[in-house]
Scaffold this motif. Structure first.
Motif, PDB file in Angstrom:
ATOM      1  N   ARG A 107       0.801  -0.837  -0.132  1.00 28.23           N
ATOM      2  CA  ARG A 107       0.038  -0.051   0.395  1.00 28.23           C
ATOM      3  C   ARG A 107       0.802   1.473   0.007  1.00 28.23           C
ATOM      4  N   HIS A 108       2.721   1.942   0.890  1.00 29.33           N
ATOM      5  CA  HIS A 108       2.894   2.327   0.948  1.00 29.33           C
ATOM      6  C   HIS A 108       4.053   2.878   0.038  1.00 29.33           C
ATOM      7  N   GLY A 109       4.195   1.111  -0.278  1.00 30.51           N
ATOM      8  CA  GLY A 109       6.446   1.654  -1.688  1.00 30.51           C
ATOM      9  C   GLY A 109       6.705   2.165  -0.996  1.00 30.51           C
ATOM     10  N   PHE A 110       7.335   2.909  -1.826  1.00 32.95           N
ATOM     11  CA  PHE A 110       8.826   3.229  -2.479  1.00 32.95           C
ATOM     12  C   PHE A 110       9.425   4.303  -0.387  1.00 32.95           C
ATOM     13  N   GLY A 111       8.219   4.686   0.024  1.00 39.40           N
ATOM     14  CA  GLY A 111       8.961   6.087   1.227  1.00 39.40           C
ATOM     15  C   GLY A 111       8.976   5.063   1.669  1.00 39.40           C
ATOM     16  N   PRO A 112       7.818   4.243   2.641  1.00 42.07           N
ATOM     17  CA  PRO A 112       8.716   3.760   4.180  1.00 42.07           C
ATOM     18  C   PRO A 112       9.459   2.499   4.107  1.00 42.07           C
ATOM     19  N   LEU A 113       9.206   1.526   3.115  1.00 42.69           N
ATOM     20  CA  LEU A 113      10.752   1.051   2.767  1.00 42.69           C
ATOM     21  C   LEU A 113      11.788   1.333   2.694  1.00 42.69           C
ATOM     22  N   PHE A 114      11.644   2.236   1.913  1.00 41.11           N
ATOM     23  CA  PHE A 114      13.829   3.227   2.146  1.00 41.11           C
ATOM     24  C   PHE A 114      13.990   3.467   3.364  1.00 41.11           C
ATOM     25  N   LEU A 115      12.571   4.130   3.889  1.00 44.03           N
ATOM     26  CA  LEU A 115      13.039   4.451   5.707  1.00 44.03           C
ATOM     27  C   LEU A 115      13.304   3.304   6.767  1.00 44.03           C
ATOM     28  N   MET A 116      13.035   2.323   6.571  1.00 42.63           N
ATOM     29  CA  MET A 116      13.005   1.190   7.166  1.00 42.63           C
ATOM     30  C   MET A 116      14.513   0.561   6.860  1.00 42.63           C
ATOM     31  N   ILE A 117      14.421   0.941   5.914  1.00 39.95           N
ATOM     32  CA  ILE A 117      16.055  -0.010   5.301  1.00 39.95           C
ATOM     33  C   ILE A 117      17.033   1.300   5.750  1.00 39.95           C
ATOM     34  N   CYS A 118      16.960   2.380   5.659  1.00 35.93           N
ATOM     35  CA  CYS A 118      17.825   3.227   6.395  1.00 35.93           C
ATOM     36  C   CYS A 118      18.100   2.842   7.728  1.00 35.93           C
ATOM     37  N   PHE A 119      17.285   2.828   8.803  1.00 35.44           N
ATOM     38  CA  PHE A 119      17.940   1.914   9.847  1.00 35.44           C
ATOM     39  C   PHE A 119      18.486   0.875  10.385  1.00 35.44           C
ATOM     40  N   PRO A 120      19.491   1.220  10.884  1.00 36.05           N
ATOM     41  CA  PRO A 120      21.091   0.129  11.204  1.00 36.05           C
ATOM     42  C   PRO A 120      19.751  -1.330  12.221  1.00 36.05           C
ATOM     43  N   PHE A 121      19.170  -0.546  12.669  1.00 35.42           N
ATOM     44  CA  PHE A 121      17.963  -0.971  13.920  1.00 35.42           C
ATOM     45  C   PHE A 121      16.943  -1.886  13.765  1.00 35.42           C
ATOM     46  N   THR A 122      16.321  -1.939  12.173  1.00 35.62           N
ATOM     47  CA  THR A 122      14.856  -2.096  11.969  1.00 35.62           C
ATOM     48  C   THR A 122      15.578  -3.266  11.092  1.00 35.62           C
ATOM     49  N   PRO A 123      14.868  -4.470  11.681  1.00 34.17           N
ATOM     50  CA  PRO A 123      14.714  -6.133  11.731  1.00 34.17           C
ATOM     51  C   PRO A 123      15.170  -5.879   9.792  1.00 34.17           C
ATOM     52  N   SER A 124      16.306  -5.108   8.689  1.00 35.94           N
ATOM     53  CA  SER A 124      15.936  -5.768   7.475  1.00 35.94           C
ATOM     54  C   SER A 124      15.513  -7.052   6.911  1.00 35.94           C
ATOM     55  N   ALA A 125      16.378  -7.864   7.955  1.00 32.25           N
ATOM     56  CA  ALA A 125      16.516  -9.713   6.700  1.00 32.25           C
ATOM     57  C   ALA A 125      14.213  -9.644   7.550  1.00 32.25           C
ATOM     58  N   LEU A 126      13.885  -9.115   8.591  1.00 30.39           N
ATOM     59  CA  LEU A 126      12.268  -9.649   7.498  1.00 30.39           C
ATOM     60  C   LEU A 126      11.731  -8.769   6.611  1.00 30.39           C
ATOM     61  N   VAL A 127      12.139  -7.560   6.567  1.00 35.21           N
ATOM     62  CA  VAL A 127      11.994  -7.199   5.350  1.00 35.21           C
ATOM     63  C   VAL A 127      12.089  -6.925   4.178  1.00 35.21           C
ATOM     64  N   ASN A 128      12.895  -8.192   3.996  1.00 34.72           N
ATOM     65  CA  ASN A 128      13.619  -8.228   2.561  1.00 34.72           C
ATOM     66  C   ASN A 128      12.567  -9.660   2.379  1.00 34.72           C
ATOM     67  N   ILE A 129      12.349 -10.590   3.387  1.00 34.53           N
ATOM     68  CA  ILE A 129      11.592 -11.789   3.040  1.00 34.53           C
ATOM     69  C   ILE A 129      10.215 -11.053   2.451  1.00 34.53           C
ATOM     70  N   VAL A 130       9.833  -9.565   3.769  1.00 36.10           N
ATOM     71  CA  VAL A 130       8.246 -10.116   3.251  1.00 36.10           C
ATOM     72  C   VAL A 130       8.252  -8.855   1.940  1.00 36.10           C
ATOM     73  N   ALA A 131       9.061  -8.043   1.942  1.00 35.72           N
ATOM     74  CA  ALA A 131       9.302  -7.789   0.246  1.00 35.72           C
ATOM     75  C   ALA A 131       8.972  -8.788  -0.563  1.00 35.72           C
ATOM     76  N   GLY A 132      10.305  -9.543  -0.610  1.00 34.97           N
ATOM     77  CA  GLY A 132       9.567 -10.877  -1.814  1.00 34.97           C
ATOM     78  C   GLY A 132       8.233 -11.622  -1.960  1.00 34.97           C
ATOM     79  N   LEU A 133       7.403 -11.779  -0.782  1.00 32.37           N
ATOM     80  CA  LEU A 133       6.216 -12.341  -0.197  1.00 32.37           C
ATOM     81  C   LEU A 133       5.277 -11.119  -0.892  1.00 32.37           C
ATOM     82  N   SER A 134       6.042 -10.090  -0.784  1.00 30.10           N
ATOM     83  CA  SER A 134       4.441  -8.784  -1.756  1.00 30.10           C
ATOM     84  C   SER A 134       4.449  -8.901  -2.858  1.00 30.10           C
TER      85      SER A 134
END
Length: 211
Positions: A107-134
């Motif tokens: 629903r939100h696309g590039f912006g929030p995804l970019f912000l989540m990846i920017c910060f080292p304290f967010t679970p990037s591994a989970l983001v990668n997997i969920v983005a792949g499933l989306s």
């Protein structure tokens, strides 16, 4: 070696020794370590990036870390995208929280995804997997990873470069502490906002089902 000893081994000093030991392979160790972290998120990406900055210099260390982290994230995304419907990933895609996160990313696309990846304290591994499933496009995800990882990796590289000066220059130590706090703070804000968004999606689904 038990898990505790395994974690304790991954110190900045040990990783720098490892990189120097295989220095004859050129940039390969510096690229491989952040790349492997994408598959094994228990590994300390921050330590790898700081070690690269100290072993290869600020700019080359940043470049190798950035290339490795981006390659790893993109490979995980493409593997999940290709095999996401297979049995190995089916339990993930059926999980309610994963489904909510998938819908949120779509629903939100590039912006929030970019912000989540920017910060080292967010679970990037989970983001990668969920983005792949989306259903998010590869182009959107690729741009978010390339630019988001650039911001994150350079920040860590700058913080970790020339650690000796952190001890001899108090002002630099204060600046580094402030940067780490800001990253932690915004990472937690993103996490809270993400949880609220997921909750609103969940409540919206409940309201529609009742209607």
């Amino acid at each position: 070696m038990d898990f505790g000893s395994f974690e304790e081994w991954f110190t900045l000093e040990n990783i720098m020794k490892l990189i120097k030991q295989y220095r004859s392979f050129g940039p390969i160790p510096g690229i491989l370590l952040p790349m492997i972290e994408a598959f094994l998120p228990i590994l300390p990406l921050v330590i790898f990036v700081m070690a690269n900055a100290n072993a290869f210099g600020l700019w080359l260390g940043f470049l190798y870390s950035w290339l490795g982290a981006c390659l790893g994230a993109l490979i995980v995304f493409l593997v999940v995208r290709k095999f996401g419907q297979r049995r190995i990933f089916s339990f993930l895609s059926k999980h309610s929280k994963v489904q909510k996160l998938m819908k949120w990313i779509e629903r939100h696309g590039f912006g929030p995804l970019f912000l989540m990846i920017c910060f080292p304290f967010t679970p990037s591994a989970l983001v990668n997997i969920v983005a792949g499933l989306s259903k998010i496009s590869i182009v959107q995800y690729g741009l978010a990873v390339l630019i988001g990882k650039m911001v994150m990796i350079f920040t860590i590289s700058f913080v970790g470069y020339d650690l000796h000066s952190l001890l001899t220059k108090p002002l630099r130590s204060v600046i580094v502490t402030i940067i780490i706090f800001i990253l932690w703070y915004f990472g937690k804000r993103i996490e809270v906002k993400l949880n609220k968004s997921l909750e609103s999606v969940h409540n919206g689904e409940i309201d529609r089902s009742r209607g």
